[in-house]
Design a protein around this motif. Structure first.
Motif, mmCIF file in Angstrom:
data_model
loop_
_atom_site.group_PDB
_atom_site.id
_atom_site.type_symbol
_atom_site.label_atom_id
_atom_site.label_comp_id
_atom_site.label_asym_id
_atom_site.label_seq_id
_atom_site.Cartn_x
_atom_site.Cartn_y
_atom_site.Cartn_z
ATOM 1 N N MET A 136 0.821 -1.211 -0.063
ATOM 2 C CA MET A 136 -0.115 -0.135 0.078
ATOM 3 C C MET A 136 0.936 0.959 -0.067
ATOM 4 N N VAL A 137 1.947 1.443 0.867
ATOM 5 C CA VAL A 137 2.698 2.560 0.914
ATOM 6 C C VAL A 137 3.446 2.567 -0.309
ATOM 7 N N CYS A 138 4.118 1.458 -0.841
ATOM 8 C CA CYS A 138 4.902 1.718 -2.133
ATOM 9 C C CYS A 138 4.002 2.096 -3.282
ATOM 10 N N SER A 139 2.701 2.196 -3.313
ATOM 11 C CA SER A 139 1.799 2.628 -4.508
ATOM 12 C C SER A 139 2.131 4.044 -4.915
ATOM 13 N N VAL A 140 2.546 4.685 -3.801
ATOM 14 C CA VAL A 140 2.993 6.153 -4.145
ATOM 15 C C VAL A 140 4.050 6.426 -5.195
ATOM 16 N N GLY A 153 5.016 12.108 -7.229
ATOM 17 C CA GLY A 153 3.849 11.943 -6.105
ATOM 18 C C GLY A 153 2.462 12.330 -6.356
ATOM 19 N N PRO A 154 1.722 11.515 -5.762
ATOM 20 C CA PRO A 154 0.138 11.902 -5.956
ATOM 21 C C PRO A 154 -0.073 13.218 -5.240
ATOM 22 N N HIS A 155 -1.275 13.998 -5.914
ATOM 23 C CA HIS A 155 -1.643 15.326 -5.539
ATOM 24 C C HIS A 155 -2.553 15.095 -4.352
ATOM 25 N N VAL A 156 -3.500 14.032 -4.424
ATOM 26 C CA VAL A 156 -4.609 13.779 -3.402
ATOM 27 C C VAL A 156 -4.621 12.339 -3.234
ATOM 28 N N PHE A 157 -5.125 12.084 -1.980
ATOM 29 C CA PHE A 157 -5.505 10.728 -1.690
ATOM 30 C C PHE A 157 -6.968 10.627 -1.594
ATOM 31 N N LEU A 158 -7.871 9.839 -1.956
ATOM 32 C CA LEU A 158 -9.379 9.529 -1.663
ATOM 33 C C LEU A 158 -9.564 8.457 -0.874
ATOM 34 N N LEU A 159 -9.935 9.025 0.442
ATOM 35 C CA LEU A 159 -10.281 7.776 1.286
ATOM 36 C C LEU A 159 -11.706 7.614 1.287
ATOM 37 N N VAL A 160 -12.027 6.529 0.609
ATOM 38 C CA VAL A 160 -13.382 5.991 0.217
ATOM 39 C C VAL A 160 -13.985 5.116 1.570
ATOM 40 N N HIS A 199 9.852 11.493 -1.251
ATOM 41 C CA HIS A 199 11.406 11.354 -0.770
ATOM 42 C C HIS A 199 11.496 11.556 0.720
ATOM 43 N N ASN A 200 10.694 10.685 1.409
ATOM 44 C CA ASN A 200 10.542 11.016 2.905
ATOM 45 C C ASN A 200 11.312 9.489 3.242
ATOM 46 N N ASP A 201 12.249 9.682 4.137
ATOM 47 C CA ASP A 201 13.090 8.609 4.990
ATOM 48 C C ASP A 201 12.216 7.404 5.068
ATOM 49 N N MET A 202 11.065 7.683 5.881
ATOM 50 C CA MET A 202 10.323 6.386 6.396
ATOM 51 C C MET A 202 9.801 5.749 5.062
ATOM 52 N N LEU A 203 9.205 6.528 4.026
ATOM 53 C CA LEU A 203 8.784 5.792 2.665
ATOM 54 C C LEU A 203 9.714 5.080 2.026
ATOM 55 N N LEU A 204 11.055 5.873 1.797
ATOM 56 C CA LEU A 204 12.061 5.082 1.294
ATOM 57 C C LEU A 204 12.579 4.063 1.887
ATOM 58 N N GLU A 205 12.532 3.789 3.194
ATOM 59 C CA GLU A 205 13.115 2.737 3.926
ATOM 60 C C GLU A 205 11.993 1.664 3.607
ATOM 61 N N ILE A 206 10.622 1.973 3.610
ATOM 62 C CA ILE A 206 9.857 0.478 3.395
ATOM 63 C C ILE A 206 10.037 0.260 1.886
ATOM 64 N N LYS A 207 10.235 1.202 0.990
ATOM 65 C CA LYS A 207 10.494 0.695 -0.353
ATOM 66 C C LYS A 207 11.807 0.081 -0.641
ATOM 67 N N ARG A 208 12.686 0.225 0.249
ATOM 68 C CA ARG A 208 14.410 -0.450 0.028
ATOM 69 C C ARG A 208 13.832 -1.618 0.812
#
Length: 512
Positions: free
Chosen positions: A1-5, A11-18, A117-126
């Motif tokens: 889910m996180v890596c989908s960005v 990067g996405p402009h908006v997230f739609l929480l359905v 390019h956030n450290d937390m997101l990049l760590e999950i992707k790595r």
């Protein structure tokens, strides 16, 4: 889910929480949303719009009043009071209005997109990329082993195969048996006693034994006393199954597998002797839930407990899509893997006498105490089972409420079941750690049931939004299937009759 960005760089402009308005929004829903979105960091809320669907289900009720639900309001507030209601009857106007609101979000964020390019997101992707590399390496190693086995030893298909299914409640054991035979042989949720069936599969005589289930989150100490003994009895009492070719350990791919599941499986497999692991294949069910992720990636990312299990089974595993019984290739490949395992091993003989000597009811071992559950172990087993009973009973009521919002009133049917074994309400309490385990069992039951009902509704709802009699009949059968989970803690079957009178009465009402 996180890596989908990372699929929509930069990067996405908006997230739609359905959020579906046809279902009640509870504190549990709010906590789940907050926990999942927290994976992206606090910044995600500045880019999020709540998108409500199924507004038509509210009928005459005021939408604004409906979304004043306290838990729902907390989510809307975190999104800066941004929300949109989709009217599927007037799609073009609704889409344009949504795009205007998205423009407002972009403007509020000074035209900036969500920063990936956030450290937390990049760590999950790595970590995910590393898992993918290891997964491909493991997949190649396993295929090389299979190819080498075929070269060294001729893998001849056996004319007859005997298969034993093992697993926890609602793991998909019965569905697996039905997928193998491409026919509804095993009643889903009716495996308190071992049942077997012999049939022809691709020109071969196949016998499948479906054994009783156990709880996912609870040690054998807290499972009904008949559970482990019934597994042994169902195998030893069957003349054909005393010499099985394969033990199939069924694990749903769409649910977590942690150390507690590892320990519980170890307890149950121990009654069959250490040699059982040489003859066991892990079968992941519900493989259709993650079509874009290989099973090797799942094994790598899930962690040490699942990796231990796969290694214990000598890297033997397979995936089933139980929703697609017409896919016979998945069955043929499983039988091929069993043939290869039989070629590699000698025939497995279950030593039931030795296994039966193991005291399967007294499990106050040092290992269990080391789980930091001393207070849990001090409780009477009946007390724990009653707590489980109480939780599932409460979940029944929640499901009833949700179904009313969907225009399906099964109250009379459900109450008829709930009141059979216990008329007085329970007032029990326990350590918070134990209550959390119980809530997880109850939540799992509720999610699986509601997911199935919503799938039926989406596929077969009539044009006026009401369930057809055929669809309602399927829903009622799902209640029957899951009813074993409800009655499991009592060690008795609530639904003695395969179609009890309250179910028959409801079917008659729907037919009318």
């Amino acid at each position: 889910m996180v890596c989908s960005v990372f699929l929509c760089l930069p990067g996405p402009h908006v997230f739609l929480l359905v959020i579906n308005l046809s279902l009640p929004f509870t504190e549990e829903n709010r906590l789940s949303i907050e926990k999942h979105l927290s994976l992206f960091g606090e910044r995600i809320w500045r880019h999020t719009i709540v998108l409500f669907t199924r507004a038509d289900s509210l009928k005459d009720r005021n939408i604004e009043q409906h979304i004043k639900n306290q838990d729902l309001q907390q989510i809307i507030q975190r999104c800066g009071e941004r929300y949109h209601i989709f009217d599927f009857k007037n799609k073009s106007a609704g889409v344009q209005e949504l795009l205007d609101k998205i423009d407002d979000v972009v403007a509020a964020n000074s035209g900036k997109h969500f920063e990936t390019h956030n450290d937390m997101l990049l760590e999950i992707k790595r970590k995910r990329d590393e898992n993918e590399v290891r997964a491909k390496a493991g997949q190649k190693m396993l295929q090389d082993k299979r190819d080498l086995l075929k070269e060294i030893k001729a893998v001849a298909p056996l004319s007859e195969l005997r298969i034993v299914l093992l697993g926890w409640t609602l793991s998909g054991k019965s569905s697996t048996g039905n997928t193998i035979f491409n026919h509804e042989i095993f009643q889903i949720g009716k495996s308190q006693k071992g049942t077997n069936h012999t049939g022809d599969v691709n020109g071969r005589k196949i016998t499948v034994l479906n054994t009783p289930s156990w709880w996912k989150y609870f040690s054998s100490k807290f499972n009904p006393k008949f559970a482990q003994a019934a597994i042994l009895e169902s195998i030893s009492q069957s003349q054909h199954m005393q010499f099985p070719h394969a033990m199939i350990l069924v694990i749903p791919v769409d649910t977590s597998f942690k150390n507690e599941q590892k320990r519980i499986i170890e307890e149950y497999m121990a009654i069959l002797g250490e040699d059982v692991w040489r003859h066991t294949i892990v079968l992941f069910t519900w493989g259709d839930r993650f079509p874009d992720i290989s099973i090797e990636q799942h094994i790598e990312s899930e962690g040490g407990a699942l990796q231990w299990l796969i290694k214990k089974c000598r890297n033997r595993y397979h995936v089933f899509d139980n929703s697609d019984k017409k896919n016979r290739d998945q069955v043929i490949e499983l039988l091929q893997k069993i043939d290869e395992m039989v070629t590699e091993n000698s025939l497995f003989c279950l030593k039931t006498q030795c296994a039966a000597e193991v005291n399967v009811h007294e499990t106050d071992t040092e290992e269990e105490i080391s789980l930091d559950t001393e207070e849990v172990l001090s409780l009477d087993t009946d007390h724990v089972l009653k707590l489980l009973y109480q939780e599932i009973n409460n979940r029944f009521k929640r499901v009833t409420s949700k179904l009313k919002h969907l225009g399906m009133d099964f109250t009379e049917c459900i109450e008829a079941k709930s009141d059979r074994s216990m008329t007085e309400p329970l007032n029990l309490s326990a350590d918070e750690r134990l209550m959390e385990m119980i809530r997880r069992e109850g939540s799992r039951w509720e999610v699986i049931l509601m997911d199935s009902i919503l799938s039926i509704q989406n596929a077969e709802a009539s044009s006026d939004g009401n369930m057809s009699p055929c669809s309602s009949d399927i829903v009622l059968r799902w209640f029957e299937r899951c009813d074993e989970y409800y009655s499991f803690g009592c060690g008795t079957s609530i639904l003695e009759d395969p179609e009890p009178r309250d179910i028959k009465r409801c079917k008659t009402q729907f037919a009318e």
